[in-house]
Design a protein around this motif. Structure first.
Motif, PDB file in Angstrom:
ATOM      1  N   PHE A 215      38.305  29.466  42.368  1.00  0.00           N
ATOM      2  CA  PHE A 215      39.757  29.355  42.436  1.00  0.00           C
ATOM      3  C   PHE A 215      40.390  30.335  41.455  1.00  0.00           C
ATOM      4  O   PHE A 215      39.782  30.721  40.450  1.00  0.00           O
ATOM      5  CB  PHE A 215      40.255  27.931  42.197  1.00  0.00           C
ATOM      6  CG  PHE A 215      39.846  27.322  40.879  1.00  0.00           C
ATOM      7  CD1 PHE A 215      40.615  27.501  39.740  1.00  0.00           C
ATOM      8  CD2 PHE A 215      38.699  26.556  40.784  1.00  0.00           C
ATOM      9  CE1 PHE A 215      40.253  26.927  38.538  1.00  0.00           C
ATOM     10  CE2 PHE A 215      38.314  25.975  39.585  1.00  0.00           C
ATOM     11  CZ  PHE A 215      39.102  26.168  38.451  1.00  0.00           C
ATOM     12  N   SER A 216      41.615  30.752  41.790  1.00  0.00           N
ATOM     13  CA  SER A 216      42.260  31.814  41.011  1.00  0.00           C
ATOM     14  C   SER A 216      43.774  31.748  41.190  1.00  0.00           C
ATOM     15  O   SER A 216      44.274  31.206  42.182  1.00  0.00           O
ATOM     16  CB  SER A 216      41.747  33.181  41.481  1.00  0.00           C
ATOM     17  OG  SER A 216      42.322  34.244  40.756  1.00  0.00           O
ATOM     18  N   GLY A 217      44.494  32.307  40.218  1.00  0.00           N
ATOM     19  CA  GLY A 217      45.945  32.405  40.303  1.00  0.00           C
ATOM     20  C   GLY A 217      46.433  33.654  39.586  1.00  0.00           C
ATOM     21  O   GLY A 217      45.765  34.159  38.666  1.00  0.00           O
ATOM     22  N   ALA A 218      47.578  34.178  40.003  1.00  0.00           N
ATOM     23  CA  ALA A 218      48.109  35.403  39.386  1.00  0.00           C
ATOM     24  C   ALA A 218      49.625  35.442  39.504  1.00  0.00           C
ATOM     25  O   ALA A 218      50.203  34.954  40.480  1.00  0.00           O
ATOM     26  CB  ALA A 218      47.514  36.645  40.043  1.00  0.00           C
ATOM     27  N   LEU A 219      50.264  36.039  38.490  1.00  0.00           N
ATOM     28  CA  LEU A 219      51.698  36.315  38.500  1.00  0.00           C
ATOM     29  C   LEU A 219      51.905  37.784  38.149  1.00  0.00           C
ATOM     30  O   LEU A 219      51.326  38.275  37.168  1.00  0.00           O
ATOM     31  CB  LEU A 219      52.431  35.447  37.474  1.00  0.00           C
ATOM     32  CG  LEU A 219      52.538  33.951  37.759  1.00  0.00           C
ATOM     33  CD1 LEU A 219      53.143  33.231  36.556  1.00  0.00           C
ATOM     34  CD2 LEU A 219      53.382  33.699  39.012  1.00  0.00           C
ATOM     35  N   SER A 231      46.464  36.991  35.229  1.00  0.00           N
ATOM     36  CA  SER A 231      45.671  36.359  36.272  1.00  0.00           C
ATOM     37  C   SER A 231      44.523  35.580  35.652  1.00  0.00           C
ATOM     38  O   SER A 231      44.113  35.837  34.508  1.00  0.00           O
ATOM     39  CB  SER A 231      45.132  37.404  37.263  1.00  0.00           C
ATOM     40  OG  SER A 231      44.415  38.416  36.587  1.00  0.00           O
ATOM     41  N   TYR A 232      44.007  34.623  36.415  1.00  0.00           N
ATOM     42  CA  TYR A 232      42.890  33.785  35.956  1.00  0.00           C
ATOM     43  C   TYR A 232      42.017  33.466  37.152  1.00  0.00           C
ATOM     44  O   TYR A 232      42.510  33.288  38.276  1.00  0.00           O
ATOM     45  CB  TYR A 232      43.398  32.478  35.340  1.00  0.00           C
ATOM     46  CG  TYR A 232      42.284  31.524  34.964  1.00  0.00           C
ATOM     47  CD1 TYR A 232      41.604  31.659  33.763  1.00  0.00           C
ATOM     48  CD2 TYR A 232      41.897  30.499  35.832  1.00  0.00           C
ATOM     49  CE1 TYR A 232      40.565  30.800  33.421  1.00  0.00           C
ATOM     50  CE2 TYR A 232      40.863  29.625  35.501  1.00  0.00           C
ATOM     51  CZ  TYR A 232      40.201  29.786  34.290  1.00  0.00           C
ATOM     52  OH  TYR A 232      39.170  28.937  33.964  1.00  0.00           O
ATOM     53  N   GLU A 233      40.683  33.396  36.926  1.00  0.00           N
ATOM     54  CA  GLU A 233      39.780  32.960  37.982  1.00  0.00           C
ATOM     55  C   GLU A 233      38.605  32.200  37.388  1.00  0.00           C
ATOM     56  O   GLU A 233      38.229  32.407  36.228  1.00  0.00           O
ATOM     57  CB  GLU A 233      39.265  34.144  38.808  1.00  0.00           C
ATOM     58  CG  GLU A 233      38.283  35.036  38.082  1.00  0.00           C
ATOM     59  CD  GLU A 233      37.655  36.084  39.008  1.00  0.00           C
ATOM     60  OE1 GLU A 233      38.358  36.572  39.919  1.00  0.00           O
ATOM     61  OE2 GLU A 233      36.473  36.428  38.808  1.00  0.00           O
TER      62      GLU A 233
END
Length: 383
Positions: A215-219, A231-233
Motif C-alpha cells: 500500500f502507498s500514498g502520495a501528495l 510519498s510513502y509505501e
C-alpha cells in the motif's frame, strides 16, 4: 500515432504502416458510438554503447545496451467517452531490449518453489475510469514512488545512472493493484493498494492475506515554477513464513524551474525487516545487517540552447550500522536532433568505501570496495 472514429488521414511518409492498419482495425471493432474515442500507438527505441570498469569479474566490459535514458518500449493507450464527463481508459505497455529483441520485465521469484513470470505487457497493463480530474484504475501499474522519481530525479529515473541505481523500487511496477488519482487545483492526491504486488512469487495466498501486500500514498503540489511531493509505501514479504516482514519507504522531493536551469533535491527514508523477501539489496551488497538507509540527492538540468541540455546530479546513500556509505555522480549531455530524436552521452562515477558495492548500474554490479566509472553513448527515438 492517434487514430479516431473520424479516421484521420495517415501520414504518407510514416514508417509505421503495419501498426496503423492494426490499430485502425482495433478502433473500428470498438464501435462508433462516441466520436471522441481514440487509441494511440506509441513507443521509444533507446540503444547505446556502454563501457564500465571494475566489474564483479574484476575487469572492464564494453557492450551494447538497450534502454539508457528511457526504457525501450511500445504501447497502446486509449480513451472512450461514455458521456456525462465519464471516460473509460486503458494502457498496455511492453518493455523490450532493442539490442536482442527480448522482453525486459520477465521475473523469477525466490524461495523453494519460485515462479517465472513472463510478461507481454510488463511495463503497464491496466484499465479504469476517469471523471473530472478523478481516476480509478486496476491492473499492473507504476508505483507512486516511480511516478515521483520520474518527476523529481534530475535524470528522470533513467534506466542507467540515476536514482534507480541506488534503489530498485524507484522503478517499481505493482501487480494486482488498484490506484486512485485525484487532482484538486495545484494539489494531486494518490493512493494505491495491491493484494499481491509481485506474481513472480505466485498468486494471492488464501488465509494469509498480508503475504505480498502493498500500500502507498502520495501528495504532490505544483504551481508556477515550483513543485514538491511527499510519498510513502510499505511492502509485506512475499513468503507466508516471513509475511510479517516489511520494507517501508518515505520520500520527499522538490524542484524549481528558473528558466534555463531547473534545480532538484530529494530525500528517501528506507527501513527493511531482516526477514523481508526479496532480500533488500543493501543487505546483500554490504554483507551486514544494514537494513536501514537514508538517500540524499541534488542536481540540475541546464538548457544550454533549445537543442542542447546538460544534466548533473549526485546521490549519497547513508547506510545505517556501517560506514559503507557510497555515492554516485552523473553527468549527461543530450542533443536533440528533433522533437522525437536525440543523441546523448552519459558518464557515471560510483565511489565505494569499506567494501560497499554500488555500481553505476546498481548494487552488486561492481567488485566490492572498488570504485566504478561508466560511459554510455547512444541514441533515442520516440514515436
Amino acid at each position: 500515432m492517434l487514430l479516431t472514429k473520424a479516421h484521420k488521414k495517415a501520414n504518407a511518409t510514416s514508417t509505421f504502416v503495419l501498426g496503423t492498419v492494426a490499430v485502425a482495425g482495433m478502433t473500428l471493432a470498438a464501435g462508433t458510438a462516441h466520436a471522441q474515442s481514440s487509441v494511440t500507438l506509441y513507443g521509444i527505441a533507446d540503444v547505446g554503447i556502454e563501457h564500465i570498469n571494475n566489474t564483479t569479474a574484476g575487469g572492464g566490459q564494453t557492450r551494447e545496451v538497450s534502454g539508457n535514458l528511457s526504457g525501450s518500449r511500445w504501447g497502446l493507450k486509449g480513451v472512450e467517452d461514455l458521456g456525462g464527463g465519464v471516460k473509460a481508459i486503458f494502457a498496455l505497455e511492453n518493455g523490450f531490449n532493442i539490442n536482442d529483441g527480448t522482453t525486459a520485465q520477465s521475473t523469477r521469484g525466490l524461495g523453494a518453489n519460485p515462479t517465472t513470470t513472463s510478461r507481454l505487457f510488463g511495463r503497464q497493463a491496466w484499465v479504469g475510469l476517469s471523471y473530472k480530474g478523478q481516476q480509478l484504475t486496476l491492473g499492473r501499474q507504476n508505483s507512486l514512488m516511480y511516478e515521483q522519481a520520474v518527476q523529481f530525479d534530475p535524470m528522470g529515473a533513467s534506466s542507467r545512472y540515476s536514482i534507480l541505481s541506488i534503489d530498485y523500487a524507484m522503478a517499481a511496477r505493482i501487480d494486482n493493484s488498484v490506484k486512485y488519482t485525484g487532482k484538486f487545483g495545484p494539489l494531486t492526491a494518490q493512493a494505491m493498494y495491491s493484494t499481491r504486488y509481485d506474481t513472480g512469487y505466485g498468486a494471492e495466498v488464501p488465509g494469509a492475506e498480508i503475504t505480498g501486500r502493498f500500500f502507498s500514498g502520495a501528495l504532490t503540489y505544483a504551481t508556477g515554477p515550483f513543485a514538491a511531493s511527499v510519498s510513502y509505501e510499505q511492502r509485506n514479504s512475499n513468503t507466508v513464513a516471513t509475511n510479517t516482514g516489511t520494507e517501508r519507504r518515505a520520500m520527499a522531493a522538490a524542484s524549481y524551474d528558473f528558466g534555463a536551469v531547473k534545480a532538484f533535491g530529494g530525500y528517501r527514508y528506507l527501513r527493511a525487516s531482516n526477514d523481508f523477501l526479496p532480500v533488500n539489496p543493501i543487505v546483500v551488497a554490504n554483507g551486514s545487517e544494514a537494513n536501514a538507509a537514508n538517500l540524499y540527492y541534488a542536481g540540475a538540468q541546464y538548457m544550454v540552447t533549445p537543442a542542447f541540455q546538460l544534466t548533473a546530479t549526485a546521490y549519497y546513500q547513508d547506510v545505517h550500522s556501517t560506514s559503507a556509505d557510497p555515492w554516485l555522480a552523473v553527468l549527461c549531455a543530450d542533443y536533440f536532433l528533433s522533437k522525437r530524436t536525440d543523441l546523448y552521452a552519459t558518464v557515471g562515477f560510483a565511489r565505494n568505501k569499506d567494501n560497499s558495492a554500488l555500481g553505476v548500474n546498481g548494487y552488486g554490479t561492481v567488485a566490492p570496495g572498488y570504485n566504478q566509472t561508466g560511459v554510455t553513448i547512444g541514441m533515442r527515438q520516440k514515436f
